[in-house]
Design a protein around this motif. Structure first.
Motif, short mmCIF file in Angstrom:
data_model
loop_
_atom_site.label_atom_id
_atom_site.label_comp_id
_atom_site.label_asym_id
_atom_site.label_seq_id
_atom_site.Cartn_x
_atom_site.Cartn_y
_atom_site.Cartn_z
N SER A 1 -2.59 -0.70 0.50
CA SER A 1 -1.38 0.11 0.08
C SER A 1 -0.64 0.83 1.30
CB SER A 1 -2.26 1.50 -0.88
OG SER A 1 -2.59 2.27 0.11
N PHE A 2 0.53 1.24 1.08
CA PHE A 2 1.34 2.00 1.85
C PHE A 2 0.51 2.93 2.69
CE2 PHE A 2 3.93 5.42 3.56
CZ PHE A 2 5.03 4.64 4.29
N TYR B 1 1.35 2.76 -3.44
CA TYR B 1 1.89 1.44 -4.01
C TYR B 1 1.45 0.41 -2.86
CZ TYR B 1 5.25 -2.21 -4.35
OH TYR B 1 5.81 -3.39 -4.39
N LYS B 2 1.03 -0.87 -3.73
CA LYS B 2 0.73 -2.07 -2.99
C LYS B 2 1.33 -3.17 -3.70
CE LYS B 2 -3.94 -1.53 -3.51
NZ LYS B 2 -5.31 -2.19 -3.27
N PRO B 3 2.00 -4.11 -3.22
CA PRO B 3 2.61 -5.13 -3.76
C PRO B 3 1.78 -6.14 -4.46
CG PRO B 3 2.91 -5.66 -1.37
CD PRO B 3 2.17 -4.38 -1.65
N GLN C 1 -1.92 1.16 4.89
CA GLN C 1 -1.08 0.50 6.11
C GLN C 1 -0.89 1.33 7.07
OE1 GLN C 1 -0.33 -2.49 6.70
NE2 GLN C 1 -0.12 -3.87 4.70
N ASN D 1 10.46 -0.98 -3.43
CA ASN D 1 10.41 0.29 -4.28
C ASN D 1 12.14 0.57 -4.26
OD1 ASN D 1 8.11 1.14 -5.67
ND2 ASN D 1 7.64 0.73 -3.62
N SER E 1 8.36 -2.97 4.49
CA SER E 1 8.42 -3.85 3.22
C SER E 1 8.35 -3.07 1.96
CB SER E 1 8.01 -5.21 3.42
OG SER E 1 6.71 -4.98 3.07
N TYR E 2 7.33 -2.23 1.93
CA TYR E 2 6.71 -1.77 0.69
C TYR E 2 7.94 -0.56 0.29
CZ TYR E 2 1.99 -3.22 1.63
OH TYR E 2 0.86 -3.91 1.60
N ALA F 1 4.67 -1.79 5.86
CA ALA F 1 4.72 -0.48 5.07
C ALA F 1 6.52 -0.30 4.85
CB ALA F 1 4.19 0.76 5.93
#
Length: 176
Positions: free
Chosen positions: A66-67, A58-60, A70, A166, A161-162, A159
């Motif tokens: 991505s997580f 996942y990446k915003p 990071q 979600n 914040s990711y 990370a």
């Protein structure tokens, strides 16, 4: 007039002694670093545990890491900084690994933190005080350790914040 100069000199000397004492107390000892570093590792592993396997990539935003990236980046940079600026030996693992699973990611985090802890633990007080060139500037090795810690905190925060993005509650912050 002479008494006034003597008083001013005495106050200045006293002030200088207080400043030097406070500066020396502000320096982190290796023991303090190791305790903080162990805590940082555990917190980072808790962050990795919170992100579901299907969201590791996942990446915003398309331009963001991505997580997984990071966490891989914050971990791999520990090894790069340790080997280039903190007199670290060559790591016994692939420091440029690209973990694909949560288990691989956690193992990489463990290896990188252990490498940094061992590398820093071998530095003498004299080596910690040595000034080195780093990223276009200079700083003591003690400052480089602070940079490594700040870098880790920065990317772990991203990370986290990711995880929140979600709808997942991240692990509680561990300060010390």
């Amino acid at each position: 007039m002479k008494a006034r100069k003597t008083i001013i000199k005495t106050v200045m000397v006293f002030f200088a002694i207080i400043c030097v004492q406070n500066i020396s107390l502000a320096q982190t000892t290796i023991g303090e670093f190791v305790a903080k570093w162990d805590n940082s590792k555990q917190y980072t592993l808790e962050v990795v545990d919170k992100m579901p396997d299907n969201l590791l990539d996942y990446k915003p935003d398309a331009g963001a890491m991505s997580f997984n990236e990071q966490i891989t980046h914050l971990s791999g940079v520990m090894v790069m900084i340790g080997s280039r600026f903190l007199k670290g030996e060559a790591p016994s693992f692939a420091a440029d690994a690209k973990p694909a699973t949560k288990a691989e990611l956690k193992a990489f985090v463990e290896n990188c933190y252990a490498y940094a802890k061992t590398t820093v633990g071998k530095l003498s007080e004299a080596e910690l005080a040595e000034v080195v060139e780093i990223f276009g500037g200079t700083g003591s090795r003690r400052q480089v350790i602070g940079l490594m810690d700040d870098h880790t905190t920065h990317h772990r925060g991203a990370a986290i914040s990711y995880i929140r993005a979600n709808g997942i509650e991240p692990p509680a912050y561990r300060g010390m």
